[in-house]
Design a protein around this motif. Structure first.
Motif, PDB file in Angstrom:
ATOM      1  N   UNK A  43       0.804  -1.226   0.000  1.00 44.88           N
ATOM      2  CA  UNK A  43       0.000   0.000   0.000  1.00 44.88           C
ATOM      3  C   UNK A  43       0.837   1.276   0.000  1.00 44.88           C
ATOM      4  N   UNK A  44       1.920   1.296   0.780  1.00 47.02           N
ATOM      5  CA  UNK A  44       2.742   2.508   0.854  1.00 47.02           C
ATOM      6  C   UNK A  44       3.405   2.843  -0.480  1.00 47.02           C
ATOM      7  N   UNK A  45       3.833   1.790  -1.203  1.00 49.90           N
ATOM      8  CA  UNK A  45       4.549   2.006  -2.464  1.00 49.90           C
ATOM      9  C   UNK A  45       3.623   1.981  -3.679  1.00 49.90           C
ATOM     10  N   UNK A  46       2.380   1.594  -3.483  1.00 52.82           N
ATOM     11  CA  UNK A  46       1.470   1.478  -4.615  1.00 52.82           C
ATOM     12  C   UNK A  46       1.731   0.260  -5.475  1.00 52.82           C
ATOM     13  N   UNK A  47       2.239  -0.806  -4.858  1.00 52.61           N
ATOM     14  CA  UNK A  47       2.502  -2.061  -5.570  1.00 52.61           C
ATOM     15  C   UNK A  47       1.249  -2.923  -5.567  1.00 52.61           C
ATOM     16  N   UNK A  48       1.081  -3.791  -6.573  1.00 50.54           N
ATOM     17  CA  UNK A  48      -0.079  -4.686  -6.583  1.00 50.54           C
ATOM     18  C   UNK A  48      -0.012  -5.696  -5.455  1.00 50.54           C
ATOM     19  N   UNK A  49      -1.181  -6.180  -5.040  1.00 51.10           N
ATOM     20  CA  UNK A  49      -1.236  -7.212  -4.018  1.00 51.10           C
ATOM     21  C   UNK A  49      -0.486  -8.450  -4.509  1.00 51.10           C
ATOM     22  N   UNK A  50       0.369  -9.046  -3.671  1.00 47.34           N
ATOM     23  CA  UNK A  50       1.191 -10.170  -4.124  1.00 47.34           C
ATOM     24  C   UNK A  50       0.460 -11.499  -4.194  1.00 47.34           C
ATOM     25  N   UNK A  51      -0.833 -11.518  -3.874  1.00 45.19           N
ATOM     26  CA  UNK A  51      -1.564 -12.775  -3.877  1.00 45.19           C
ATOM     27  C   UNK A  51      -1.528 -13.432  -2.519  1.00 45.19           C
ATOM     28  N   UNK A  52      -2.013 -14.660  -2.467  1.00 45.83           N
ATOM     29  CA  UNK A  52      -2.061 -15.360  -1.179  1.00 45.83           C
ATOM     30  C   UNK A  52      -0.665 -15.826  -0.776  1.00 45.83           C
ATOM     31  N   UNK A  53      -0.584 -16.411   0.405  1.00 48.03           N
ATOM     32  CA  UNK A  53       0.711 -16.807   0.960  1.00 48.03           C
ATOM     33  C   UNK A  53       1.423 -17.814   0.067  1.00 48.03           C
ATOM     34  N   UNK A  54       0.707 -18.818  -0.438  1.00 45.57           N
ATOM     35  CA  UNK A  54       1.342 -19.839  -1.274  1.00 45.57           C
ATOM     36  C   UNK A  54       1.948 -19.225  -2.532  1.00 45.57           C
ATOM     37  N   UNK A  55       1.256 -18.277  -3.132  1.00 48.83           N
ATOM     38  CA  UNK A  55       1.768 -17.602  -4.323  1.00 48.83           C
ATOM     39  C   UNK A  55       2.999 -16.778  -3.973  1.00 48.83           C
ATOM     40  N   UNK A  71      12.797  -6.376  -6.154  1.00 53.71           N
ATOM     41  CA  UNK A  71      12.391  -7.084  -7.364  1.00 53.71           C
ATOM     42  C   UNK A  71      10.988  -6.668  -7.804  1.00 53.71           C
ATOM     43  N   UNK A  72      10.069  -6.569  -6.861  1.00 57.59           N
ATOM     44  CA  UNK A  72       8.704  -6.177  -7.209  1.00 57.59           C
ATOM     45  C   UNK A  72       8.622  -4.726  -7.664  1.00 57.59           C
ATOM     46  N   UNK A  73       9.419  -3.862  -7.066  1.00 57.18           N
ATOM     47  CA  UNK A  73       9.457  -2.465  -7.517  1.00 57.18           C
ATOM     48  C   UNK A  73       9.986  -2.384  -8.946  1.00 57.18           C
ATOM     49  N   UNK A  74      11.037  -3.119  -9.226  1.00 63.00           N
ATOM     50  CA  UNK A  74      11.627  -3.093 -10.573  1.00 63.00           C
ATOM     51  C   UNK A  74      10.638  -3.629 -11.608  1.00 63.00           C
ATOM     52  N   UNK A  75       9.975  -4.732 -11.287  1.00 60.57           N
ATOM     53  CA  UNK A  75       9.058  -5.337 -12.250  1.00 60.57           C
ATOM     54  C   UNK A  75       7.814  -4.478 -12.492  1.00 60.57           C
ATOM     55  N   UNK A  76       7.463  -3.642 -11.515  1.00 61.28           N
ATOM     56  CA  UNK A  76       6.274  -2.811 -11.659  1.00 61.28           C
ATOM     57  C   UNK A  76       6.600  -1.345 -11.944  1.00 61.28           C
ATOM     58  N   UNK A  77       7.883  -1.042 -12.176  1.00 61.30           N
ATOM     59  CA  UNK A  77       8.277   0.315 -12.513  1.00 61.30           C
ATOM     60  C   UNK A  77       8.052   1.315 -11.394  1.00 61.30           C
ATOM     61  N   UNK A  78       8.207   0.865 -10.149  1.00 62.58           N
ATOM     62  CA  UNK A  78       7.998   1.734  -8.988  1.00 62.58           C
ATOM     63  C   UNK A  78       9.356   2.109  -8.404  1.00 62.58           C
ATOM     64  N   UNK A  79       9.691   3.398  -8.345  1.00 58.78           N
ATOM     65  CA  UNK A  79      10.986   3.802  -7.779  1.00 58.78           C
ATOM     66  C   UNK A  79      11.005   3.605  -6.262  1.00 58.78           C
ATOM     67  N   UNK A  80      12.162   3.269  -5.743  1.00 60.30           N
ATOM     68  CA  UNK A  80      12.311   3.116  -4.294  1.00 60.30           C
ATOM     69  C   UNK A  80      13.719   3.534  -3.911  1.00 60.30           C
TER      70      UNK A  80
END
Length: 291
Positions: A43-55, A71-80
């Motif tokens: 929520x803070x970074x505006x990243x998509x929900x990563x799915x359930x725990x198994x995923x 890795x998730x920031x890079x794949x979603x084009x979100x700067x950090x």
């Protein structure tokens, strides 16, 4: 913790990955990481929900939390920023350590008896981990294994004597093994793709461990992956390490890489086993029947 010498009268050094090789911690840690990532980080970074725990677990095997966020920031084009990454990693570590202290940890199957044997016989068995040094110490304490390790032989990629890239970078293995005599035969025990890749790159013999995985299917799938990466054998109970050492001692002393490689290829030190064809046509063994 008991002070152990870096001396190694058997000519062998077992570099032990911590999470899911020595202690059953990966699922617990990833559960806490998923909870924090989903409720705070995304929520803070505006990243998509990563799915359930198994995923979440399937998509981030063997990764540090810093690596997961980056890795998730890079794949979603979100700067950090580095400051944000450090803050998230520190908070996630604190939450996991609190969980381990509060609820304790189990050792992986056969680990305590194997550690007692290695300690009593003065066979070096350093921890080699990507987990933070303080988290590694808490994990060992939570599993009541402190008598088998010295703080100075817990080598962490986020440690008090080394700071570098986590596995699959082999740097932490090079750092750990450099503390032992040049003639030692180096054996690494790993459960993950990133860890096995690092150990192979560091020039160690690799023993796979799938004992912490919860289902037979998961064990078989991980076994195949570890063999593809270059593991010589795959165990699901660390008690088999005792058989390995006992047979190696009777096979060759002092030990050489060629001698140990030849004996590992036989796999016959295991009390019960199932054969499977590994890479390059080698026959590889599991420590009990799982088919």
């Amino acid at each position: 913790m008991t002070t152990l010498s870096n001396g190694n009268n058997a000519g062998l050094v077992f570099g032990l990955d911590l999470d899911d090789c020595v202690v059953k911690s990966e699922h617990r840690a990833l559960t806490e990481a998923h909870r924090y990532y989903t409720s705070v980080v995304a929520p803070e970074l505006g990243l998509p929900n990563p799915g359930d725990l198994d995923t979440f677990i399937k998509n981030h095997p063997g990764m540090t939390f810093r690596g997961i966020v980056s890795d998730n920031c890079q794949r979603n084009g979100v700067p950090i920023s580095e400051e944000q990454l450090a803050r998230f990693a520190s908070e996630e570590k604190s939450r996991i350590m609190d969980n381990f202290r509060r609820e304790g940890l189990e050792a992986t199957p056969g680990t305590e008896i194997a550690l007692a044997y290695l300690t009593q016989n003065n066979i070096a068995h350093p921890i080699v981990t990507s987990s933070a040094y303080d988290r590694a110490l808490v994990s060992i304490e939570a599993a009541k294994l402190v008598q088998y390790f010295d703080r100075d032989t817990v080598y962490s990629a986020q440690g008090h004597t080394y700071h570098g890239d986590p596995k699959p970078n082999p740097g932490i293995y090079h750092h750990a093994f450099n503390n032992y005599s040049e003639g030692s035969v180096l054996i690494a025990e790993e459960d993950s793709k990133s860890g096995a890749t690092a150990a192979v790159a560091a020039g160690a013999f690799v023993i796979g461990n799938v004992g912490a995985l919860r289902t037979v299917d998961a064990q078989v799938d991980r076994m195949k992956l570890l063999l593809e990466i270059g593991a010589s054998i795959v165990l699901n109970n660390n008690e088999s390490l005792i058989r390995l050492v006992e047979h190696l001692r009777g096979y060759e002393d002092p030990y050489s890489r060629a001698g140990v490689e030849s004996y590992l290829a036989k796999g016959s030190f295991l009390p019960s086993f199932v054969a499977s064809e590994g890479r390059e046509g080698r026959t590889v063994w599991l420590s009990r029947r799982i088919y």
